[in-house]
Design an enzyme around this catalytic site. Structure first.
Site, PDB file in Angstrom:
ATOM      1  N   ASP A  35       0.816  -1.224   0.000  1.00  0.00           N
ATOM      2  CA  ASP A  35       0.000   0.000   0.000  1.00  0.00           C
ATOM      3  C   ASP A  35       0.846   1.270   0.000  1.00  0.00           C
ATOM      4  O   ASP A  35       0.432   2.296   0.564  1.00  0.00           O
ATOM      5  CB  ASP A  35      -0.941   0.050   1.213  1.00  0.00           C
ATOM      6  CG  ASP A  35      -2.037  -1.002   1.165  1.00  0.00           C
ATOM      7  OD1 ASP A  35      -2.062  -1.787   0.199  1.00  0.00           O
ATOM      8  OD2 ASP A  35      -2.869  -1.046   2.090  1.00  0.00           O
ATOM      9  N   ARG A  77      -0.419  -9.131  -6.063  1.00  0.00           N
ATOM     10  CA  ARG A  77       0.701 -10.050  -5.884  1.00  0.00           C
ATOM     11  C   ARG A  77       0.625 -11.196  -6.885  1.00  0.00           C
ATOM     12  O   ARG A  77       1.647 -11.671  -7.386  1.00  0.00           O
ATOM     13  CB  ARG A  77       0.711 -10.565  -4.441  1.00  0.00           C
ATOM     14  CG  ARG A  77       1.096  -9.483  -3.466  1.00  0.00           C
ATOM     15  CD  ARG A  77       0.677  -9.747  -2.025  1.00  0.00           C
ATOM     16  NE  ARG A  77       0.706  -8.473  -1.319  1.00  0.00           N
ATOM     17  CZ  ARG A  77       1.794  -7.990  -0.715  1.00  0.00           C
ATOM     18  NH1 ARG A  77       2.913  -8.695  -0.700  1.00  0.00           N
ATOM     19  NH2 ARG A  77       1.758  -6.820  -0.126  1.00  0.00           N
ATOM     20  N   ASP A 281       2.372  -2.952  -4.239  1.00  0.00           N
ATOM     21  CA  ASP A 281       1.267  -3.717  -4.824  1.00  0.00           C
ATOM     22  C   ASP A 281       0.143  -2.827  -5.331  1.00  0.00           C
ATOM     23  O   ASP A 281      -0.483  -3.110  -6.347  1.00  0.00           O
ATOM     24  CB  ASP A 281       0.735  -4.751  -3.824  1.00  0.00           C
ATOM     25  CG  ASP A 281       0.325  -4.146  -2.481  1.00  0.00           C
ATOM     26  OD1 ASP A 281       0.521  -2.939  -2.279  1.00  0.00           O
ATOM     27  OD2 ASP A 281      -0.186  -4.900  -1.626  1.00  0.00           O
ATOM     28  N   ASN A 282      -0.133  -1.723  -4.636  1.00  0.00           N
ATOM     29  CA  ASN A 282      -1.202  -0.800  -5.056  1.00  0.00           C
ATOM     30  C   ASN A 282      -1.041   0.503  -4.294  1.00  0.00           C
ATOM     31  O   ASN A 282      -0.097   0.667  -3.515  1.00  0.00           O
ATOM     32  CB  ASN A 282      -2.588  -1.407  -4.804  1.00  0.00           C
ATOM     33  CG  ASN A 282      -2.748  -2.043  -3.439  1.00  0.00           C
ATOM     34  OD1 ASN A 282      -2.887  -3.264  -3.327  1.00  0.00           O
ATOM     35  ND2 ASN A 282      -2.698  -1.245  -2.386  1.00  0.00           N
ATOM     36  N   ARG A 290      -6.260   2.968  -2.711  1.00  0.00           N
ATOM     37  CA  ARG A 290      -6.461   1.526  -2.851  1.00  0.00           C
ATOM     38  C   ARG A 290      -7.920   1.144  -3.071  1.00  0.00           C
ATOM     39  O   ARG A 290      -8.821   1.766  -2.514  1.00  0.00           O
ATOM     40  CB  ARG A 290      -5.945   0.843  -1.583  1.00  0.00           C
ATOM     41  CG  ARG A 290      -5.919  -0.688  -1.664  1.00  0.00           C
ATOM     42  CD  ARG A 290      -5.573  -1.289  -0.329  1.00  0.00           C
ATOM     43  NE  ARG A 290      -6.640  -1.064   0.636  1.00  0.00           N
ATOM     44  CZ  ARG A 290      -6.509  -1.292   1.940  1.00  0.00           C
ATOM     45  NH1 ARG A 290      -5.355  -1.699   2.436  1.00  0.00           N
ATOM     46  NH2 ARG A 290      -7.522  -1.083   2.756  1.00  0.00           N
TER      47      ARG A 290
END
Length: 528
Positions: A35, A77, A281-282, A290
């Protein structure tokens, strides 16, 4: 990077890349934040102290146009490890609890592919957060994750991470094997709704304060929230400043962990043969971040640092890159081809390490969000070129769902309570605008970086809208998106339609849709 090529041509691209990279690195170290956005000096954040990430960027290539294809942990992922969009791999949402999602049985991941294609010559490892499944689809030779430890101990305790990395690197060296190591930090993920005693971002955990325990290698950095500048995409309030101070504290912990890992790599004697990749990841867990396909939900930090003498260093790239490109990039770096029949959507980023591609306005990346938590059924698809973004909200009749840890965050609670009490929103969007979205959203990112003005109904942009819709649909067809006919038609791809699938109308155009309900009757709900 240019528009994603047809899947059939990707094998040729990888083969050419492997020939070009005859002296390419023998190892890959992938550092993955949880995050994280652009909270680092290399991305011009003046407050968050990240000397180790900044040094990595100085010794490598920093991407300014990198995007995740999905703004949710497990699907992201899975995209890194399979090269497939979430709707193609089957990792539709979070892999956890009784409602966990798994990839489809036939989907294989980098760890399995590397083992098989190298006949065991390459050692695969994962340390920290894993959060994907099923286990057999993501089997690493060396695993120290939340499956063996508590998530904070293995994802935030940078001393533990360092020790396991030391063990892994020693094994790779002793066995004279090339390696792929994924280190999944749990910072700066929120933890306030699970363990609020450690702070909203677990920023106090291991800090040495009373009752917090100690992480030996971490020197906590405390930020004075009163001096912080709020980014334009967030509400400009003291509540947000306090949250940023907590987030920056955990980012600094992550940064010190990166420094420890890079020192372990150097001391192992393997640094000169290792490609290092850093990304997230985001986007951050804030409004518009997110779980959204808006810019702050999908734009990703990305650094590639190669040991090759002729690789670009201390430079930035404007190439359009997707985290779907990580899978072929790792294969390219390790000079391997995927097994026959492997499907993936990206292409290797290694050529950009040596030459900046010519910018083309039509260069594009794609996004596919279906779930986050199992209750958050809000599928969205997206295409984003260098100037415009088109989002298709497939479940636009419903309100946009809010995930649990974001709901309890002070920032969202401030917006929520302002709305309930009929006070002005501290954000540039109202809560109603955030919840209730149209089917199509078209934005000119160059002119409207905050995505405030939807251009779908503007005649001036009709050609752009048509072009992007066609491009998005083609990608959905190429990746066999089961939602490609939604929401106004049903996909028929069996029986007489097996060879030529079709979208058959549901007749929505003949129905009068009910008007949106208004935000009322809050008194029946409990407000946190």
């Amino acid at each position: 990077m240019p528009l994603r090529p047809p899947l059939a041509s990707l094998l040729l691209l990888l083969l050419l890349g492997s020939v070009r990279c005859a002296q390419s690195p023998q190892n890959v170290l992938l550092l993955l934040a949880d995050d994280a956005g652009f909270e680092m000096g290399a991305y011009l954040n003046k407050y968050c102290q990240t000397p180790n990430l900044d040094a990595l960027a100085s010794n490598g290539l920093l991407f300014n146009n990198a995007f995740t294809s999905v703004s949710s942990c497990s699907p992201s992922r899975a995209q890194l490890l399979t090269g497939q969009a979430s709707h193609a791999s089957g990792m539709y949402g979070l892999h956890q609890g009784v409602h966990n999602f798994n990839v489809l049985p036939e989907v294989s991941s980098l760890s399995n592919v590397l083992r098989e294609q190298s006949q065991g010559r390459i050692l695969s490892g994962i340390i920290g957060k894993k959060h994907v499944g099923a286990a057999s689809n993501f089997f690493f030779d060396f695993e120290q994750t939340e499956e063996q430890h508590s998530i904070n101990q293995i994802g935030r305790n940078i001393t533990k991470i360092k020790e396991y990395a030391h063990e892994f690197l020693a094994r790779a060296k002793a066995e004279a094997r090339s390696f792929f190591l994924l280190v999944g930090f749990h910072d700066p993920h929120r933890c306030g709704h699970i363990t609020p005693q450690y702070g909203e971002f677990c920023e106090r955990w291991g800090s040495g304060e009373e009752g917090m325990g100690t992480i030996p290698d971490w020197k906590p950095i405390y930020y004075d929230w009163r001096n912080l500048e709020v980014p334009a995409w967030l509400p400009d309030t003291d509540v947000v400043r306090q949250e940023l101070a907590a987030q920056y504290m955990t980012i600094s912990r992550l940064d010190q962990g990166v420094g420890l890992l890079l020192r372990e790599l150097q001391e192992s004697g393997l640094a000169e043969d290792t490609l290092v990749i850093y990304t997230s990841d985001n986007g951050p867990p804030f409004p518009g971040g997110r779980t959204n396909l808006y810019e702050r939900g999908i734009r990703s930090p990305l650094i590639l640092s190669s040991p090759q003498a002729d690789a670009r260093r201390h430079e930035t790239s404007a190439a359009m890159a997707s985290l779907l490109d990580i899978y072929p990039s790792v294969l390219d770096a390790l000079q391997l081809l995927p097994p026959n029949g492997t499907r993936f959507s990206g292409q290797s980023l290694l050529p950009v390490l040596y030459k900046e591609p010519e910018p083309v306005e039509s260069d594009a990346v794609f996004g596919s969000q279906s779930y986050h938590e199992v209750t958050m059924a809000y599928p969205m698809r997206m295409v984003r070129n260098r100037r415009y973004k088109l989002i298709h909200n497939l479940n636009y009749w419903a309100d946009f769902p809010i995930d649990q840890d974001f709901y309890t965050s002070p920032t969202f609670q401030q917006i929520l309570n302002a709305t309930i009490n009929k006070q002005p929103s501290p954000w540039y969007r109202t809560l109603q605008q955030y919840y209730q979205r149209p089917e199509w959203e078209l934005y000119d990112i160059k002119a409207d970086a905050l995505e405030r003005f939807n251009l779908v109904d503007k005649p001036k942009y009709s050609a752009t809208l048509k072009q992007l819709r066609q491009k998005l649909f083609k990608w959905q067809v190429d990746t066999e998106d089961p939602w490609r006919c939604a929401p106004h038609a049903v996909l028929q791809d069996q029986g007489v339609f097996k060879k030529e699938p079709v979208c058959l109308t549901l007749g929505h155009e003949a129905l009068q849709r009910p008007r949106r309900r208004k935000l009322t009757q809050y008194e029946q709900y409990i407000i946190v």
